[in-house]
Design a protein around this motif. Structure first.
Motif, PDB file in Angstrom:
ATOM      1  N   VAL A   1      65.924  57.677 -78.762  1.00 46.70           N
ATOM      2  CA  VAL A   1      65.574  59.103 -78.765  1.00 46.70           C
ATOM      3  C   VAL A   1      65.887  59.690 -77.390  1.00 46.70           C
ATOM      4  N   ALA A   2      66.199  60.976 -77.365  1.00 47.85           N
ATOM      5  CA  ALA A   2      66.525  61.645 -76.108  1.00 47.85           C
ATOM      6  C   ALA A   2      65.277  61.950 -75.290  1.00 47.85           C
ATOM      7  N   ASP A   3      64.187  62.335 -75.967  1.00 46.59           N
ATOM      8  CA  ASP A   3      62.948  62.722 -75.293  1.00 46.59           C
ATOM      9  C   ASP A   3      61.786  62.085 -76.045  1.00 46.59           C
ATOM     10  N   ILE A   4      61.298  60.955 -75.551  1.00 48.85           N
ATOM     11  CA  ILE A   4      60.293  60.182 -76.273  1.00 48.85           C
ATOM     12  C   ILE A   4      58.967  60.925 -76.398  1.00 48.85           C
ATOM     13  N   ARG A   5      58.580  61.679 -75.394  1.00 49.99           N
ATOM     14  CA  ARG A   5      57.314  62.441 -75.467  1.00 49.99           C
ATOM     15  C   ARG A   5      57.383  63.495 -76.565  1.00 49.99           C
ATOM     16  N   LYS A   6      58.500  64.198 -76.619  1.00 48.82           N
ATOM     17  CA  LYS A   6      58.694  65.230 -77.640  1.00 48.82           C
ATOM     18  C   LYS A   6      58.704  64.603 -79.037  1.00 48.82           C
ATOM     19  N   GLU A   7      59.407  63.483 -79.189  1.00 44.55           N
ATOM     20  CA  GLU A   7      59.478  62.798 -80.486  1.00 44.55           C
ATOM     21  C   GLU A   7      58.109  62.252 -80.877  1.00 44.55           C
ATOM     22  N   TYR A   8      57.395  61.691 -79.923  1.00 39.45           N
ATOM     23  CA  TYR A   8      56.049  61.177 -80.153  1.00 39.45           C
ATOM     24  C   TYR A   8      55.136  62.286 -80.680  1.00 39.45           C
TER      25      TYR A   8
ATOM     26  N   LYS B   1      56.074  53.236 -70.212  1.00 43.98           N
ATOM     27  CA  LYS B   1      57.212  52.907 -69.347  1.00 43.98           C
ATOM     28  C   LYS B   1      57.311  51.390 -69.226  1.00 43.98           C
TER      29      LYS B   1
ATOM     30  N   THR C   1      61.400  53.830 -71.638  1.00 45.68           N
ATOM     31  CA  THR C   1      60.077  54.145 -72.156  1.00 45.68           C
ATOM     32  C   THR C   1      60.117  53.867 -73.647  1.00 45.68           C
TER      33      THR C   1
ATOM     34  N   GLN D   1      63.547  55.477 -75.100  1.00 45.63           N
ATOM     35  CA  GLN D   1      64.296  56.457 -74.312  1.00 45.63           C
ATOM     36  C   GLN D   1      64.768  55.746 -73.056  1.00 45.63           C
TER      37      GLN D   1
END
Length: 127
Positions: A82-89, A105, A110, A126
């Motif tokens: 995924v490009a942005d793990i926080r956003k996907e999460y 991390k 991450t 990510q």
């Protein structure tokens, strides 16, 4: 030589197809009857000519045992980037996905791990 298809064992092909397309956002590429089951493959929306993920029925006892054992040990069956793990999460949480590991991390990457509701743990990463 290149990887063109990889598979993941699933307990229910219809449920898996729904989860992997509607919740995760993959695109169905093939859905072909093969007797009692189907040849269902998915691709990433941004790479529809790329590697296909086969939703493989876990009807063989060895497949069932393998799936059950790695799940119980907390081992992901596969990994998606995924490009942005926080956003996907956050997006997946909003869609009711249950995580076993929140974004963490690990060196230069991450990771996070979730339950696909079809007998597997899936890791997202990510770089």
């Amino acid at each position: 030589m290149k990887i063109i298809v990889t598979s993941i064992f699933v307990q229910d092909q219809d449920k898996a197809l729904e989860f992997y397309t509607e919740t995760l956002g993959f695109v169905k590429k093939h859905d072909v009857p093969t007797g009692e089951f189907r040849w269902i493959t998915l691709v990433s929306p941004g790479d529809q000519d790329g590697t296909e993920l086969l939703l493989e029925p876990n009807v063989h006892p060895a497949a069932q045992e393998y799936q059950k054992k790695i799940f119980s040990e907390g081992i992901p069956a596969t990994m998606f980037g995924v490009a942005d793990i926080r956003k996907e999460y956050e997006r997946l949480l909003e869609n009711g996905v249950k995580f076993t590991i929140e974004p963490t991390k690990m060196g230069e990457v991450t990771i996070a791990v979730f339950d696909d509701t079809c007998g597997n743990l899936i890791q997202i990463v990510q770089n």
